[in-house]
Write a protein that holds these residues in place. Structure first.
Motif, PDB file in Angstrom:
ATOM      1  N   GLU A 159      -1.864  10.978 -13.695  1.00  0.00           N
ATOM      2  CA  GLU A 159      -1.304  12.199 -13.123  1.00  0.00           C
ATOM      3  C   GLU A 159      -1.248  12.006 -11.616  1.00  0.00           C
ATOM      4  O   GLU A 159      -2.269  11.802 -10.970  1.00  0.00           O
ATOM      5  CB  GLU A 159      -2.177  13.395 -13.479  1.00  0.00           C
ATOM      6  N   ALA A 160      -0.030  12.026 -11.072  1.00  0.00           N
ATOM      7  CA  ALA A 160       0.161  11.797  -9.644  1.00  0.00           C
ATOM      8  C   ALA A 160       0.608  13.078  -8.959  1.00  0.00           C
ATOM      9  O   ALA A 160       1.047  14.028  -9.608  1.00  0.00           O
ATOM     10  CB  ALA A 160       1.204  10.703  -9.421  1.00  0.00           C
ATOM     11  N   SER A 161       0.494  13.062  -7.635  1.00  0.00           N
ATOM     12  CA  SER A 161       0.932  14.218  -6.861  1.00  0.00           C
ATOM     13  C   SER A 161       2.405  14.487  -7.136  1.00  0.00           C
ATOM     14  O   SER A 161       3.176  13.584  -7.455  1.00  0.00           O
ATOM     15  CB  SER A 161       0.697  13.966  -5.371  1.00  0.00           C
TER      16      SER A 161
ATOM     17  N   GLU B 189       0.842  -1.201   0.000  1.00  0.00           N
ATOM     18  CA  GLU B 189       0.000   0.000   0.000  1.00  0.00           C
ATOM     19  C   GLU B 189       0.870   1.241   0.000  1.00  0.00           C
ATOM     20  O   GLU B 189       1.936   1.279   0.607  1.00  0.00           O
ATOM     21  CB  GLU B 189      -0.920   0.001   1.219  1.00  0.00           C
ATOM     22  N   ARG B 190       0.380   2.273  -0.696  1.00  0.00           N
ATOM     23  CA  ARG B 190       1.095   3.541  -0.788  1.00  0.00           C
ATOM     24  C   ARG B 190       0.124   4.672  -0.487  1.00  0.00           C
ATOM     25  O   ARG B 190      -1.066   4.553  -0.751  1.00  0.00           O
ATOM     26  CB  ARG B 190       1.654   3.736  -2.195  1.00  0.00           C
ATOM     27  N   ASP B 191       0.641   5.746   0.027  1.00  0.00           N
ATOM     28  CA  ASP B 191      -0.173   6.913   0.315  1.00  0.00           C
ATOM     29  C   ASP B 191       0.092   7.969  -0.755  1.00  0.00           C
ATOM     30  O   ASP B 191       0.603   9.050  -0.477  1.00  0.00           O
ATOM     31  CB  ASP B 191       0.130   7.454   1.715  1.00  0.00           C
ATOM     32  N   ILE B 192      -0.235   7.630  -1.996  1.00  0.00           N
ATOM     33  CA  ILE B 192      -0.024   8.530  -3.123  1.00  0.00           C
ATOM     34  C   ILE B 192      -1.357   8.707  -3.838  1.00  0.00           C
ATOM     35  O   ILE B 192      -2.042   7.734  -4.135  1.00  0.00           O
ATOM     36  CB  ILE B 192       1.008   7.951  -4.127  1.00  0.00           C
ATOM     37  N   GLU B 193      -1.716   9.943  -4.093  1.00  0.00           N
ATOM     38  CA  GLU B 193      -2.942  10.211  -4.836  1.00  0.00           C
ATOM     39  C   GLU B 193      -2.608  10.340  -6.309  1.00  0.00           C
ATOM     40  O   GLU B 193      -1.588  10.910  -6.680  1.00  0.00           O
ATOM     41  CB  GLU B 193      -3.593  11.501  -4.348  1.00  0.00           C
ATOM     42  N   ALA B 194      -3.483   9.787  -7.152  1.00  0.00           N
ATOM     43  CA  ALA B 194      -3.289   9.888  -8.595  1.00  0.00           C
ATOM     44  C   ALA B 194      -4.643   9.894  -9.287  1.00  0.00           C
ATOM     45  O   ALA B 194      -5.624   9.391  -8.748  1.00  0.00           O
ATOM     46  CB  ALA B 194      -2.447   8.727  -9.098  1.00  0.00           C
ATOM     47  N   ASN B 195      -4.667  10.485 -10.448  1.00  0.00           N
ATOM     48  CA  ASN B 195      -5.865  10.494 -11.288  1.00  0.00           C
ATOM     49  C   ASN B 195      -5.578   9.680 -12.535  1.00  0.00           C
ATOM     50  O   ASN B 195      -4.466   9.723 -13.070  1.00  0.00           O
ATOM     51  CB  ASN B 195      -6.235  11.927 -11.698  1.00  0.00           C
TER      52      ASN B 195
END
Length: 67
Positions: free
Chosen positions: A28-30, A6-12
Motif C-alpha cells: 500500500e503506497a501513498s 532512490e525514491r521519496d515514496i512511502e509504502a507499507n
C-alpha cells in the motif's frame, strides 16, 4: 530508473497467507495505490531465498563502503 534509483515514496508491506492457500504480499503506497501479489507457497519460498541472498550481498557492499 532501476533498483538503485532512490525514491521519496512511502509504502507499507504486509505478508501473510490467504484463505485460498496462497502467500500474499500486499503493498500500500501513498496516493491510495494498493498492489496485492499472490504466490504459490513454493514461489514464496523462492522469493524468500532471493531476499536472503540480496541481504547477504548488501552486507558485502556495506562492509566495502566502511573501509
Amino acid at each position: 530508473m532501476g533498483i538503485n534509483t532512490e525514491r521519496d515514496i512511502e509504502a507499507n508491506l504486509q505478508i501473510g497467507p490467504t484463505d485460498s492457500g496462497m502467500v500474499r504480499l500486499f503493498i500500500e503506497a501513498s496516493g491510495g495505490v494498493e498492489i496485492p501479489m499472490d504466490f504459490e507457497p513454493e514461489e514464496a519460498e523462492e522469493i524468500a531465498e532471493e531476499i536472503l541472498a540480496a541481504a547477504k550481498a548488501a552486507r558485502g557492499v556495506g562492509s566495502k563502503r566502511k573501509r
